[in-house]
Design a protein around this motif. Structure first.
Motif, mmCIF file in Angstrom:
data_model
loop_
_atom_site.group_PDB
_atom_site.id
_atom_site.type_symbol
_atom_site.label_atom_id
_atom_site.label_comp_id
_atom_site.label_asym_id
_atom_site.label_seq_id
_atom_site.Cartn_x
_atom_site.Cartn_y
_atom_site.Cartn_z
ATOM 1 N N CYS A 214 0.827 -1.206 0.000
ATOM 2 C CA CYS A 214 0.000 0.000 0.000
ATOM 3 C C CYS A 214 0.866 1.264 0.000
ATOM 4 O O CYS A 214 0.589 2.228 -0.728
ATOM 5 N N LEU A 215 1.921 1.265 0.820
ATOM 6 C CA LEU A 215 2.796 2.438 0.888
ATOM 7 C C LEU A 215 3.524 2.666 -0.437
ATOM 8 O O LEU A 215 3.684 3.810 -0.882
ATOM 9 N N LEU A 216 3.961 1.587 -1.068
ATOM 10 C CA LEU A 216 4.654 1.718 -2.345
ATOM 11 C C LEU A 216 3.709 2.158 -3.452
ATOM 12 O O LEU A 216 4.121 2.849 -4.392
ATOM 13 N N TYR A 217 2.451 1.783 -3.357
ATOM 14 C CA TYR A 217 1.446 2.273 -4.305
ATOM 15 C C TYR A 217 1.307 3.791 -4.181
ATOM 16 O O TYR A 217 1.273 4.511 -5.193
ATOM 17 N N GLU A 218 1.266 4.282 -2.953
ATOM 18 C CA GLU A 218 1.195 5.723 -2.728
ATOM 19 C C GLU A 218 2.469 6.410 -3.212
ATOM 20 O O GLU A 218 2.424 7.514 -3.768
ATOM 21 N N LEU A 219 3.613 5.759 -3.004
ATOM 22 C CA LEU A 219 4.874 6.320 -3.490
ATOM 23 C C LEU A 219 4.869 6.425 -5.010
ATOM 24 O O LEU A 219 5.350 7.423 -5.577
ATOM 25 N N GLY A 220 4.330 5.406 -5.676
ATOM 26 C CA GLY A 220 4.243 5.458 -7.127
ATOM 27 C C GLY A 220 3.371 6.606 -7.612
ATOM 28 O O GLY A 220 3.701 7.287 -8.583
ATOM 29 N N ILE A 221 2.256 6.848 -6.926
ATOM 30 C CA ILE A 221 1.379 7.968 -7.291
ATOM 31 C C ILE A 221 2.103 9.294 -7.080
ATOM 32 O O ILE A 221 2.031 10.207 -7.922
ATOM 33 N N LEU A 222 2.832 9.417 -5.967
ATOM 34 C CA LEU A 222 3.559 10.652 -5.673
ATOM 35 C C LEU A 222 4.620 10.927 -6.737
ATOM 36 O O LEU A 222 4.728 12.053 -7.241
ATOM 37 N N ILE A 223 5.401 9.913 -7.077
ATOM 38 C CA ILE A 223 6.447 10.103 -8.089
ATOM 39 C C ILE A 223 5.826 10.413 -9.447
ATOM 40 O O ILE A 223 6.341 11.257 -10.204
ATOM 41 N N SER A 224 4.711 9.754 -9.768
ATOM 42 C CA SER A 224 4.036 10.022 -11.039
ATOM 43 C C SER A 224 3.561 11.471 -11.110
ATOM 44 O O SER A 224 3.639 12.111 -12.174
ATOM 45 N N ARG A 225 3.079 11.984 -9.998
ATOM 46 C CA ARG A 225 2.634 13.371 -9.975
ATOM 47 C C ARG A 225 3.811 14.324 -10.196
ATOM 48 O O ARG A 225 3.697 15.327 -10.931
ATOM 49 N N LEU A 226 4.958 14.015 -9.582
ATOM 50 C CA LEU A 226 6.153 14.854 -9.764
ATOM 51 C C LEU A 226 6.643 14.799 -11.204
ATOM 52 O O LEU A 226 7.044 15.811 -11.783
ATOM 53 N N VAL A 227 6.610 13.596 -11.792
ATOM 54 C CA VAL A 227 7.040 13.449 -13.187
ATOM 55 C C VAL A 227 6.100 14.207 -14.116
ATOM 56 O O VAL A 227 6.542 14.848 -15.086
ATOM 57 N N ALA A 228 4.798 14.152 -13.824
ATOM 58 C CA ALA A 228 3.824 14.861 -14.656
ATOM 59 C C ALA A 228 4.047 16.365 -14.585
ATOM 60 O O ALA A 228 3.942 17.067 -15.603
ATOM 61 N N LYS A 229 4.367 16.888 -13.398
ATOM 62 C CA LYS A 229 4.645 18.321 -13.272
ATOM 63 C C LYS A 229 5.903 18.705 -14.035
ATOM 64 O O LYS A 229 5.976 19.759 -14.659
ATOM 65 N N ARG A 230 6.902 17.820 -13.994
ATOM 66 C CA ARG A 230 8.149 18.122 -14.712
ATOM 67 C C ARG A 230 7.915 18.116 -16.221
ATOM 68 O O ARG A 230 8.432 18.965 -16.950
ATOM 69 N N ASP A 231 7.096 17.182 -16.688
ATOM 70 C CA ASP A 231 6.818 17.105 -18.119
ATOM 71 C C ASP A 231 5.958 18.266 -18.589
ATOM 72 O O ASP A 231 5.942 18.589 -19.785
ATOM 73 N N ALA A 232 5.227 18.882 -17.649
ATOM 74 C CA ALA A 232 4.365 19.998 -18.026
ATOM 75 C C ALA A 232 5.148 21.272 -18.267
ATOM 76 O O ALA A 232 4.625 22.234 -18.829
ATOM 77 N N VAL A 233 6.423 21.316 -17.855
ATOM 78 C CA VAL A 233 7.260 22.499 -18.080
ATOM 79 C C VAL A 233 7.510 22.645 -19.570
ATOM 80 O O VAL A 233 7.901 21.678 -20.230
#
Length: 263
Positions: free
Chosen positions: A222-241
């Motif tokens: 469960c914790l790693l699932y949340e970690l994956g969502i967090l990293i995905s959100r950071l990657v999405a913000k970086r790609d939005a630049v």
């Protein structure tokens, strides 16, 4: 038609070469480790031996089991140590057919997959085994003297190693799902309750029938699932630049492959 057949054959040849390189890497590590096969098995058996009564040892019911079981353990360790090479060969085979921006995920993906799988095995060895074997030793009747068979022990620990190794790959799976556009971050957040239930169901099936070991597999999942969502959100913000002019066109170009080496 002949061109398509030649391309197909060239890909088969490249696949064969990649598989051979991966196998050779595993075999080289295996040969180097074989002189210490017995010590490697003793290291693997340490969590179990620490919970057995003093003077008790494991048993081998087969004639050749004392030889083949350490060899199997050594082969498993060799595969784990050669895992970066194996994953790189797999990635090198599929990379020519990807976009440029997708290929940039290659090395981070290989590195992250290897580290997370090793982390899952380490977590299982140092924390889970001690808890599970202690529970079994305390639950066993006093009239029974446990003497585990080494082959059954190997099967048990390999199952848990695989379960925890794959469990720790959850962030990679989540990131790939988001990165490829198959699932959105919002959908992953909505699926959180189902993931939690599924994690405990999987843990109940794989682990021994005690609450502690089930919890120790389900909670990291469960914790790693949340970690994956967090990293995905950071990657999405970086790609939005916004990218530099011309960079998007370059990223969208396909690599034209005319042979197994991409030449």
């Amino acid at each position: 038609m002949s061109t398509m057949q030649e391309t197909f054959i060239s890909h088969l040849i490249e696949l064969r070469d990649r598989l051979l390189r991966a196998i050779v890497a595993v075999l080289v590590v295996f040969v180097c480790l074989m002189p210490w096969a017995g010590d490697i098995y003793d290291l693997l058996a340490m969590p179990m031996m620490s919970t057995l009564p003093e003077g008790t040892h494991m048993i081998a019911t087969g004639v050749v089991t004392p030889f083949f079981v350490p060899v199997k353990v050594t082969m498993m360790v060799a595969f784990v140590l050669a895992l970066p090479v194996v994953l790189y060969q797999a990635w090198a085979f599929i990379a020519p057919g990807l976009y440029a921006h997708e290929r940039r995920l290659g090395l981070p993906l290989v590195f992250g997959t290897t580290i997370l799988f090793l982390a899952g095995m380490a977590f299982c060895y140092f924390f889970v085994f001690g808890t599970v074997f202690k529970f079994i030793a305390e639950f066993a009747p006093k009239s029974i003297v446990p003497a585990p068979d080494i082959e059954q022990y190997l099967s048990f620990v390999m199952t848990l190693f695989l379960a925890f190794g794959l469990t720790f790959e959850v962030p990679v799976a989540v990131i790939l799902l988001v990165k490829t556009g198959m699932v959105s971050i919002a959908k992953l957040q909505e699926a959180r309750p189902y993931v939690i239930v599924g994690a405990f169901v999987i843990a109940a099936i794989i682990t021994p029938p005690d609450v502690v070991s089930q919890f120790m597999l389900a909670l990291p999942m469960c914790l790693l699932y949340e970690l994956g969502i967090l990293i995905s959100r950071l990657v999405a913000k970086r790609d939005a630049v916004p990218a530099e002019p011309g960079e998007d066109e370059h990223a969208a170009e396909r690599i034209e492959v005319t042979g197994p080496d991409g030449k």
